[in-house]
Design a protein around this motif. Structure first.
Motif, PDB file in Angstrom:
ATOM      1  N   ALA A   2      33.357 -14.714  83.600  1.00 24.91           N
ATOM      2  CA  ALA A   2      33.470 -15.221  84.967  1.00 24.91           C
ATOM      3  C   ALA A   2      34.898 -15.676  85.271  1.00 24.91           C
ATOM      4  CB  ALA A   2      32.496 -16.372  85.187  1.00 24.91           C
ATOM      5  N   MET A   3      35.612 -16.101  84.227  1.00 24.44           N
ATOM      6  CA  MET A   3      36.989 -16.569  84.404  1.00 24.44           C
ATOM      7  C   MET A   3      38.003 -15.440  84.248  1.00 24.44           C
ATOM      8  SD  MET A   3      36.620 -20.160  82.300  1.00 24.44           S
ATOM      9  CE  MET A   3      38.294 -20.744  82.598  1.00 24.44           C
ATOM     10  N   GLY A   4      37.525 -14.212  84.022  1.00 20.73           N
ATOM     11  CA  GLY A   4      38.425 -13.066  83.982  1.00 20.73           C
ATOM     12  C   GLY A   4      38.861 -12.608  82.610  1.00 20.73           C
ATOM     13  N   TYR A   5      38.216 -13.111  81.560  1.00 21.95           N
ATOM     14  CA  TYR A   5      38.554 -12.702  80.200  1.00 21.95           C
ATOM     15  C   TYR A   5      37.662 -11.543  79.744  1.00 21.95           C
ATOM     16  CZ  TYR A   5      41.273 -17.015  79.834  1.00 21.95           C
ATOM     17  OH  TYR A   5      42.190 -18.001  80.040  1.00 21.95           O
ATOM     18  N   PHE A   6      38.191 -10.742  78.852  1.00 22.00           N
ATOM     19  CA  PHE A   6      37.379  -9.800  78.098  1.00 22.00           C
ATOM     20  C   PHE A   6      36.855 -10.539  76.869  1.00 22.00           C
ATOM     21  CE2 PHE A   6      40.276  -7.247  80.581  1.00 22.00           C
ATOM     22  CZ  PHE A   6      39.452  -6.254  81.093  1.00 22.00           C
ATOM     23  N   THR A   7      35.781 -10.034  76.277  1.00 24.05           N
ATOM     24  CA  THR A   7      35.145 -10.749  75.174  1.00 24.05           C
ATOM     25  C   THR A   7      34.794  -9.815  74.026  1.00 24.05           C
ATOM     26  OG1 THR A   7      32.961 -10.490  76.203  1.00 24.05           O
ATOM     27  CG2 THR A   7      34.160 -12.530  76.675  1.00 24.05           C
ATOM     28  N   ALA A   8      34.772 -10.390  72.827  1.00 25.59           N
ATOM     29  CA  ALA A   8      34.349  -9.677  71.621  1.00 25.59           C
ATOM     30  C   ALA A   8      33.451 -10.592  70.806  1.00 25.59           C
ATOM     31  CB  ALA A   8      35.565  -9.244  70.800  1.00 25.59           C
ATOM     32  N   VAL A   9      32.354 -10.042  70.311  1.00 30.57           N
ATOM     33  CA  VAL A   9      31.378 -10.795  69.523  1.00 30.57           C
ATOM     34  C   VAL A   9      31.279 -10.168  68.144  1.00 30.57           C
ATOM     35  CG1 VAL A   9      28.910 -11.335  69.270  1.00 30.57           C
ATOM     36  CG2 VAL A   9      30.015 -11.528  71.513  1.00 30.57           C
ATOM     37  N   LEU A  10      31.327 -11.007  67.109  1.00 27.52           N
ATOM     38  CA  LEU A  10      31.069 -10.519  65.753  1.00 27.52           C
ATOM     39  C   LEU A  10      29.710 -11.032  65.311  1.00 27.52           C
ATOM     40  CD1 LEU A  10      33.513 -10.194  62.790  1.00 27.52           C
ATOM     41  CD2 LEU A  10      31.260 -11.187  62.414  1.00 27.52           C
ATOM     42  N   ASP A  11      28.764 -10.110  65.160  1.00 30.96           N
ATOM     43  CA  ASP A  11      27.408 -10.432  64.710  1.00 30.96           C
ATOM     44  C   ASP A  11      26.757  -9.133  64.257  1.00 30.96           C
ATOM     45  OD1 ASP A  11      24.407 -10.864  64.915  1.00 30.96           O
ATOM     46  OD2 ASP A  11      25.101 -12.872  65.429  1.00 30.96           O
ATOM     47  N   GLU A  12      26.117  -9.173  63.081  1.00 28.33           N
ATOM     48  CA  GLU A  12      25.584  -7.926  62.538  1.00 28.33           C
ATOM     49  C   GLU A  12      24.327  -7.440  63.237  1.00 28.33           C
ATOM     50  OE1 GLU A  12      24.881  -8.579  58.410  1.00 28.33           O
ATOM     51  OE2 GLU A  12      23.585 -10.310  58.721  1.00 28.33           O
ATOM     52  N   ASP A  13      23.684  -8.278  64.040  1.00 26.05           N
ATOM     53  CA  ASP A  13      22.448  -7.909  64.728  1.00 26.05           C
ATOM     54  C   ASP A  13      22.776  -7.064  65.961  1.00 26.05           C
ATOM     55  OD1 ASP A  13      20.006  -7.665  65.964  1.00 26.05           O
ATOM     56  OD2 ASP A  13      19.700  -9.825  66.288  1.00 26.05           O
ATOM     57  N   ALA A  14      22.303  -5.811  65.984  1.00 24.66           N
ATOM     58  CA  ALA A  14      22.584  -4.918  67.103  1.00 24.66           C
ATOM     59  C   ALA A  14      21.997  -5.430  68.409  1.00 24.66           C
ATOM     60  CB  ALA A  14      22.041  -3.515  66.807  1.00 24.66           C
ATOM     61  N   ALA A  15      20.945  -6.264  68.325  1.00 24.65           N
ATOM     62  CA  ALA A  15      20.287  -6.792  69.522  1.00 24.65           C
ATOM     63  C   ALA A  15      20.638  -8.254  69.768  1.00 24.65           C
ATOM     64  CB  ALA A  15      18.768  -6.620  69.405  1.00 24.65           C
ATOM     65  N   SER A  16      21.756  -8.727  69.233  1.00 23.97           N
ATOM     66  CA  SER A  16      22.115 -10.132  69.417  1.00 23.97           C
ATOM     67  C   SER A  16      22.340 -10.420  70.897  1.00 23.97           C
ATOM     68  CB  SER A  16      23.367 -10.482  68.614  1.00 23.97           C
ATOM     69  OG  SER A  16      24.514  -9.881  69.177  1.00 23.97           O
ATOM     70  N   PRO A  17      21.866 -11.567  71.402  1.00 21.25           N
ATOM     71  CA  PRO A  17      21.997 -11.866  72.825  1.00 21.25           C
ATOM     72  C   PRO A  17      23.427 -11.804  73.338  1.00 21.25           C
ATOM     73  CG  PRO A  17      20.412 -13.362  71.826  1.00 21.25           C
ATOM     74  CD  PRO A  17      21.018 -12.570  70.698  1.00 21.25           C
ATOM     75  N   ALA A  18      24.384 -12.295  72.543  1.00 23.82           N
ATOM     76  CA  ALA A  18      25.778 -12.258  72.995  1.00 23.82           C
ATOM     77  C   ALA A  18      26.364 -10.857  72.899  1.00 23.82           C
ATOM     78  CB  ALA A  18      26.624 -13.243  72.191  1.00 23.82           C
TER      79      ALA A  18
END
Length: 391
Positions: A32-48
């Motif tokens: 919402a503030m204009g950033y791109f994001t990256a998530v590290l989590d091994e679960d393919a269906a992780s909410p984030a």
């Protein structure tokens, strides 16, 4: 990294270790503030991971995954208190990481956490560390009855056993696998509260209002926030203690400090969570700056402004139990959200989890209104519709 970090402006990529609901809400706030994001989590269906621009599907300690995250991001945070502190330390060699691995390591160990509280001069419950049979035998009798808690990897009431006698204490330690534990004396509680602070790299500290909390079966059920929800002396004491704990850690990021309020009105610090917290979810709809925006501001060096509570609020935690009726094994059925959302001031936040299970956090409901009385009346109506016990 240089402590006088330059500001990371929107358009950069921000990373988060952990793909749960806290990561999802961080990702939403950052985007919402204009950033791109990256998530590290091994679960393919992780909410984030499902809502992020990049999803790195590896474990927290995978060297290639951490290297990929570091290359992609301008800064990294965490949404899960049990992320290995060593992973944060590894990332910190190449980019700003908040909170630091050293702070997270203290939050992950109840014995070190208690020692930190004592060092900061904040009140804690009488307790004893039990790592050996000799320490078990030396526990003072006046610490019983108490609660034996594993020193590591405990959350939401897990890894805790109530004990009333030395025999029960010995049995509980065996039951927990003779791992390092902390025995805390049971105190006459009136209720619980928490404070969420955000601390920048320059030492600036802002805070959300003090939150009054109700736990059921070790899991936060209800948070109530409005002016006067606690006596002014308790509010002041909680804020001073929380700031002392954050300063003592040289903390950068969002930190939740949880307290027990005793029947005589005094406060003792229970534990800390080095991340946004369930009890701060109401800030999404009741404050002009949410705890997740504060998380973004801390990690990017953006200015920290004091959040303002513009509406009284109650947060109801939504567990997977609400998708089931009775004790019989049946397929989960979504609650009547249409009936709930017909009530004024109800804001539904679901976490995108693919399967409802009993005890699983599926979402939360924020209720806002003009007065505490109106909010409480609506919250009780919503709770009745959902099958949540009144409070």
């Amino acid at each position: 990294m240089n402590e006088r970090q330059t500001v990371i402006l929107p358009g950069a990529t921000l990373g988060v270790l952990g793909g749960g609901q806290l990561g999802r809400m961080f990702v939403h706030a950052a985007q919402a503030m204009g950033y791109f994001t990256a998530v590290l989590d091994e679960d393919a269906a992780s909410p984030a991971g499902l809502v992020s621009h990049h999803h790195i599907r590896t474990g927290y300690e995978d060297p290639q995954g951490l290297a990929t995250l570091a290359r992609a991001c301008a800064a990294v945070t965490t949404e899960f208190e049990n992320v290995p502190a060593a992973a944060l330390d590894t990332l910190a060699r190449s980019l700003p990481v908040s909170p630091a691995g050293s702070a997270v390591a203290i939050a992950q160990d109840r014995a070190r956490e208690k020692a930190h509280f004592v060092q900061c001069g904040v009140p804690v419950a009488p307790h004893a560390v039990i790592e050996t049979a000799a320490q078990l035998a030396a526990v003072p009798a006046d610490l019983l009855p108490g609660i034996l808690k594993t020193a590591r990897m405990g959350y939401d009431g897990k890894g805790q056993v109530r004990v009333a006698t030395p025999a029960e204490l010995a049995g509980a330690w065996e039951q927990l696998g003779r791992v390092p534990c902390v025995l805390e004396k049971m105190l006459p509680l009136a209720h619980e509260c928490s404070v969420i602070v955000a601390r920048g790299r320059d030492g600036t500290v802002v805070h959300l209002p003090v939150q009054r909390n109700l736990h059921r079966d070790g899991i936060l059920a209800v948070t109530e926030v409005y002016e006067g929800n606690l006596p002014p002396a308790q509010t002041s004491q909680a804020l001073v203690a929380a700031k002392s704990v954050a300063d003592g850690l040289n903390y950068v990021g969002v930190l939740c400090v949880e307290f027990f309020v005793l029947q005589d009105g005094t406060l003792v610090v229970n534990e800390i969570a080095p991340r946004p917290h369930n009890s701060g979810h109401y800030s999404q709809n009741a404050c002009d700056v949410s705890q997740f925006e504060l998380q973004v501001r801390c990690m990017t060096g953006l200015p920290l402004v004091q959040p303002r509570l513009h509406s009284p609020a109650i947060m109801l935690n939504l567990l997977g139990d609400l998708w089931f009726t009775g004790d019989q094994p049946v397929a989960p059925t979504p609650p009547a959200w249409d009936a709930v959302l017909a009530l004024p001031g109800c804001h539904l936040h679901l976490y995108g989890k693919v399967e409802a299970k009993r005890g699983r956090k599926m979402g939360h409901l924020n209720i806002t209104g003009a007065t505490p009385e109106a909010v409480r009346a609506t919250a009780l109506q919503a709770a009745a519709l959902l099958g949540i016990a009144p409070f």
